[in-house]
Design a protein around this motif. Structure first.
Motif, mmCIF file in Angstrom:
data_model
loop_
_atom_site.group_PDB
_atom_site.id
_atom_site.type_symbol
_atom_site.label_atom_id
_atom_site.label_comp_id
_atom_site.label_asym_id
_atom_site.label_seq_id
_atom_site.Cartn_x
_atom_site.Cartn_y
_atom_site.Cartn_z
ATOM 1 N N LEU A 54 -11.545 -2.299 -2.250
ATOM 2 C CA LEU A 54 -12.076 -2.209 -0.887
ATOM 3 C C LEU A 54 -11.253 -1.251 -0.038
ATOM 4 O O LEU A 54 -11.805 -0.380 0.639
ATOM 5 N N ILE A 55 -9.951 -1.383 -0.073
ATOM 6 C CA ILE A 55 -9.099 -0.511 0.746
ATOM 7 C C ILE A 55 -9.232 0.942 0.308
ATOM 8 O O ILE A 55 -9.293 1.845 1.148
ATOM 9 N N LYS A 56 -9.340 1.188 -0.986
ATOM 10 C CA LYS A 56 -9.525 2.555 -1.483
ATOM 11 C C LYS A 56 -10.820 3.155 -0.930
ATOM 12 O O LYS A 56 -10.842 4.306 -0.482
ATOM 13 N N GLU A 57 -11.900 2.379 -0.962
ATOM 14 C CA GLU A 57 -13.180 2.876 -0.438
ATOM 15 C C GLU A 57 -13.112 3.122 1.070
ATOM 16 O O GLU A 57 -13.653 4.107 1.570
ATOM 17 N N LEU A 58 -12.439 2.233 1.797
ATOM 18 C CA LEU A 58 -12.307 2.422 3.242
ATOM 19 C C LEU A 58 -11.411 3.616 3.560
ATOM 20 O O LEU A 58 -11.671 4.350 4.524
ATOM 21 N N ASN A 59 -10.369 3.845 2.766
ATOM 22 C CA ASN A 59 -9.535 5.035 2.947
ATOM 23 C C ASN A 59 -10.370 6.296 2.768
ATOM 24 O O ASN A 59 -10.244 7.254 3.547
ATOM 25 N N ARG A 60 -11.226 6.311 1.770
ATOM 26 C CA ARG A 60 -12.112 7.468 1.543
ATOM 27 C C ARG A 60 -13.056 7.694 2.712
ATOM 28 O O ARG A 60 -13.475 8.813 2.973
ATOM 29 N N ALA A 61 -13.413 6.610 3.405
ATOM 30 C CA ALA A 61 -14.308 6.700 4.561
ATOM 31 C C ALA A 61 -13.566 7.089 5.836
ATOM 32 O O ALA A 61 -14.183 7.243 6.879
ATOM 33 N N GLY A 62 -12.227 7.198 5.764
ATOM 34 C CA GLY A 62 -11.468 7.640 6.919
ATOM 35 C C GLY A 62 -10.497 6.639 7.502
ATOM 36 O O GLY A 62 -9.767 6.956 8.443
ATOM 37 N N LEU A 63 -10.459 5.432 6.980
ATOM 38 C CA LEU A 63 -9.520 4.433 7.492
ATOM 39 C C LEU A 63 -8.104 4.755 7.033
ATOM 40 O O LEU A 63 -7.882 5.083 5.875
ATOM 41 N N VAL A 64 -7.152 4.645 7.952
ATOM 42 C CA VAL A 64 -5.747 4.761 7.609
ATOM 43 C C VAL A 64 -5.209 3.332 7.499
ATOM 44 O O VAL A 64 -5.054 2.644 8.504
ATOM 45 N N PHE A 65 -4.999 2.887 6.273
ATOM 46 C CA PHE A 65 -4.509 1.526 6.039
ATOM 47 C C PHE A 65 -3.720 1.504 4.741
ATOM 48 O O PHE A 65 -4.198 2.008 3.728
ATOM 49 N N PRO A 66 -2.534 0.983 4.731
ATOM 50 C CA PRO A 66 -1.893 0.383 5.884
ATOM 51 C C PRO A 66 -1.594 1.430 6.958
ATOM 52 O O PRO A 66 -1.461 2.610 6.641
ATOM 53 N N PRO A 67 -1.539 0.971 8.229
ATOM 54 C CA PRO A 67 -1.293 1.907 9.323
ATOM 55 C C PRO A 67 0.010 2.658 9.150
ATOM 56 O O PRO A 67 0.984 2.115 8.651
ATOM 57 N N GLU A 68 -0.013 3.925 9.534
ATOM 58 C CA GLU A 68 1.195 4.729 9.466
ATOM 59 C C GLU A 68 2.091 4.400 10.648
ATOM 60 O O GLU A 68 1.614 4.156 11.743
ATOM 61 N N SER A 69 3.391 4.399 10.433
ATOM 62 C CA SER A 69 4.334 4.077 11.515
ATOM 63 C C SER A 69 4.661 5.316 12.308
ATOM 64 O O SER A 69 4.725 6.383 11.844
#
Length: 67
Positions: A52-67
């Motif tokens: 799920l996180i990989k797919e959301l990253n591909r869609a533009g989500l930055v997770f985990p959030p960058e510091s």
């Protein structure tokens, strides 16, 4: 809902994504003018979370959030 899902939903909201869950358990995540990601249930296993996180990253989500 798990703490992981709360953290993910918070990051999605902060980054302009809309999140919805159907009565069946399926999730929809969409960014305005962007990609929609659907996931068949709330992730339970480590592999499901990574998918799920990989797919959301591909869609533009930055997770985990960058510091």
């Amino acid at each position: 809902m798990t703490d992981r899902m709360r953290a993910l939903l918070k990051a999605l909201d902060e980054q302009g994504f809309k999140s919805r869950q159907a009565p069946s358990g399926m999730w929809w995540f969409a960014q305005e003018g962007g990609t929609t990601v659907t996931y068949y249930q709330t992730p339970e296993t480590p592999g499901e979370w990574l998918d799920l996180i990989k797919e959301l990253n591909r869609a533009g989500l930055v997770f985990p959030p960058e510091s």
